[in-house]
Design a protein around this motif. Sequence first.
Motif, PDB file in Angstrom:
ATOM      1  N   ILE A  51      -0.703   5.309 -10.493  1.00  6.32           N
ATOM      2  CA  ILE A  51      -1.734   4.963  -9.516  1.00  6.32           C
ATOM      3  C   ILE A  51      -1.090   4.674  -8.173  1.00  6.32           C
TER       4      ILE A  51
ATOM      5  N   ASP B 239      -9.499  10.098  -9.051  1.00  6.40           N
ATOM      6  CA  ASP B 239     -10.500   9.029  -9.172  1.00  6.40           C
ATOM      7  C   ASP B 239      -9.910   7.704  -8.696  1.00  6.40           C
ATOM      8  N   THR B 240     -10.775   6.862  -8.160  1.00  2.00           N
ATOM      9  CA  THR B 240     -10.347   5.530  -7.735  1.00  2.00           C
ATOM     10  C   THR B 240     -10.527   4.533  -8.879  1.00  2.00           C
TER      11      THR B 240
ATOM     12  N   LYS C 285     -11.558   8.222 -16.464  1.00  2.00           N
ATOM     13  CA  LYS C 285     -10.982   8.392 -15.140  1.00  2.00           C
ATOM     14  C   LYS C 285      -9.869   9.433 -15.210  1.00  2.00           C
TER      15      LYS C 285
ATOM     16  N   THR D   2      -8.351  -6.391  -2.383  1.00  2.00           N
ATOM     17  CA  THR D   2      -8.746  -5.654  -3.576  1.00  2.00           C
ATOM     18  C   THR D   2     -10.214  -5.932  -3.914  1.00  2.00           C
TER      19      THR D   2
ATOM     20  N   SER E  44       0.838  -1.189   0.000  1.00  2.00           N
ATOM     21  CA  SER E  44       0.000   0.000   0.000  1.00  2.00           C
ATOM     22  C   SER E  44       0.877   1.245   0.000  1.00  2.00           C
TER      23      SER E  44
ATOM     24  N   THR F 269      -3.844   1.443  -2.958  1.00  2.00           N
ATOM     25  CA  THR F 269      -4.606   1.502  -1.701  1.00  2.00           C
ATOM     26  C   THR F 269      -4.971   0.119  -1.180  1.00  2.00           C
TER      27      THR F 269
ATOM     28  N   ASP G  48      -5.899  -1.991  -6.628  1.00  2.00           N
ATOM     29  CA  ASP G  48      -6.847  -0.919  -6.313  1.00  2.00           C
ATOM     30  C   ASP G  48      -6.048   0.321  -5.952  1.00  2.00           C
ATOM     31  N   GLY G  49      -6.487   1.480  -6.419  1.00  2.00           N
ATOM     32  CA  GLY G  49      -5.729   2.671  -6.089  1.00  2.00           C
ATOM     33  C   GLY G  49      -6.398   3.958  -6.529  1.00  2.00           C
ATOM     34  N   ILE G  50      -5.656   5.041  -6.355  1.00  2.00           N
ATOM     35  CA  ILE G  50      -6.109   6.387  -6.730  1.00  2.00           C
ATOM     36  C   ILE G  50      -5.170   6.929  -7.792  1.00  2.00           C
TER      37      ILE G  50
END
Length: 808
Positions: free
Chosen positions: A380, A365-366, A361, A389, A322, A383, A337-339
């Motif tokens: 990215i 945005d996620t 995106k 995920t 992370s 997260t 998964d991320g921003i």
Amino acid sequence: MTSAQASSTDIHLTIAGMNCTSCVGRIEKQLAKLPEVNGVTVNLATESAHISLNSAITIQVLSSAIEQAGYSVATDEVYLNITGMSCASCVGRVEKVLSNLSGVLDVSVNLATESAHVVIAKGCISTAYLIAAIKHAGYDASHNNASGTGGDSENTTLRPALNQDTRHLLISALLAAPMVLGMILDALGYPLMPPAWLQFLLATPIQFWLGARFYRAAWYAIKAGTGNMDLLVALGTSASYGLSVFQLVTQYLNPSTHNMGHYYFEASAVVITLILLGKWLEARAKHQTTAAIRALQALRPDTAIVRQQQGDVRIAIDQIRSGDIVVVKAGEQIPVDGIIVEGSASVDESMISGESLPVQKTMGDTVAGGVINNDALLLIETTAVGAETTLARIIRLVENAQAAKAPVQRLVDKVSMVFVPVVIAIAIATLVSWYLYNGHLQEAIINAVTVLVIACPCALGLATPAAIMTGTGVAARHGILIKDAQALERAHNINTVVFDKTGTLTIGKPRLLNTLAYDNNPKNLLALAAALQSSSDHPLAKAVLDEANSRHISFNVATKPKTLAGRGIRAIVAGTTFILGNTRLMQESQISIAQFETEANELESQGRTISWLAEIGDTPQLIGLLAFGDEIKPTAQSAIDRLHKSGIKTVMITGDNEGSARATATHLGIAEFFANILPDGKAEAIQKLRSANNIVAMVGDGINDAPALAAADVGMAMATGTDVAMHTAGITLMRGDPTLIADAIDISRRSYQKIRQNLFWAFIYNLLGIPLAASGLLGPALAGAAMAFSSVSVICNALLLRRWEPRR
């Protein structure tokens, strides 16, 4: 083993939900009521209970007592792969063996996935002990470490089994072919049946090598005091083979008694070959039912490019942590998964959400791991990785749903447990009746063998799980995650759908459209409102902050903010206490809104949501009002229309004012609505609808919808909402599209229709086949073919669900 512990022993349980010393007292008092309990010590710091027993008691009883006190035993979930099960009777035996173990709280065994989901009291029993118990019952088991993490357990279990089944089937077919060909030619008037000694040589390896699996499973079933399909096959083919050997020996000792019609080597060989063929076809069909899981697993790349100080480095996906910055080029799958921290691109989310069109995106945005970056470089910030995920959670949900047992299946399992003994009794009755009828022992034996062969409970065991696996898989492919089989089964009966308004029927991004200030200073009104809302993530709070930022209005930081559920917020700004919320909050705080009441009523009639700002203290005073507007989702109207055409009643429940609720309901054609409803009130409204003999689905997306989602027969949560809502709901809609509600009900109805069709045909095979076999109208070979066809046809019928597409 049926008791948790022997008498005069101690047991330790981990307790979930304790937060104070009064919790300790309640648990100790509840457990002390049990006559088997000699003493109880509950420790709040370790969240554990030390229980002294004076006699045997099951952990299930202890767990039930703790639940009555309002708490629960901490549990672990264990997923096991099981091989060797052949029918619903095997499922029942494995469940019985596991359920009787100390520490096991719940068991669900699935024949179609050859898996078990076991809930155990934390620390009370090991996975190795569970596996040992299953092996003692006559099956092979292993720990499924891949469940929910994207691992491919299918590669390590199904493919080797398929390869071995293929080899055995080919060998059996080659050995049986000369006898089958001779049988066909003999029926056509060409007596070319192989000699008896050759039939013996061909049939023996089929019976005792390729058919050894049936003897092993039958022996374990006998040891367990029960029966299964393998016992029926072993008894039937052994009787046919044994009769032929007896005739061969008799002919050898006395050649004058030779009669080719008395040999049934081909019958036993063909029955085993056909059953092997059925198992092979069944395994391949099962492989197709897990296609949805494999497609989701394929979305997870093995490596990713991570930006480090020395440059971009490609590393294994399980080494990403992370906070790492991942580089995703155009055309690549997003691995985590991320921003998005740099770049803008359209992404293909079809495999995650079912949305066919690309989604744009940009920074902030996620994004979810597994989606495809179509056209630009993205940076990215990670997260979530691994099991946390979105993709892993989706896989876990689908796996759990496919492994779960629908309520109707539990009834089938009970029937299957007594089915085999009943069939054996019918076979014995057939043998005795035919012998008494004509005195021909051979004919009596063959008819009894035919009864044993055709009466297979395989199709009964596969009827429900095959439909559930296919239905949940195809639903997941189109953005509908069905958490469990119970939700799938209940959803087909839904006749009332209750909607939350904000974020469900509306876009959920309201804009601040009007302000009315008591001192004609809207700038001060907005600054105070922004200060109160600065710590909130409510959609109305975001609208206030967006408007304040767009006007470049500075504001103080509020202190001691407190959310007032269903009413608003209270906080201190510059030493003064303010409240911001709905009309109910003003009434409770005895704030007069008479000055703007006319304007507020007019705005509400236009569908606006009103929030009031007031100062409270020695002299409570109204500061002003803020009016918000929210657009109805473009697909909301078609969703409501589809439900109405399906004969489903629609209701709307919202915490908004009556004017706003009425405007939305009227626009969409929803006849019944409830406004100004608090979260607890939503759950009460659901209960009232259910008490009127309605099967109710609740659709929502917020934390305040969780009680109503739990109270409904089926809860449906928008994945665009909160995690709390999704965890509470039985069905998660991966897009914020209301039309998915009608789609979810449709796939549920079609899946349940397949379950009913499968169960009907599974019972019909036996209801028609057993009397035909007992009356001598079928031979063992034809019975074997019918038995194999019944299992394969059930799975193939379920696979027709894969053609389902959402209505557009």
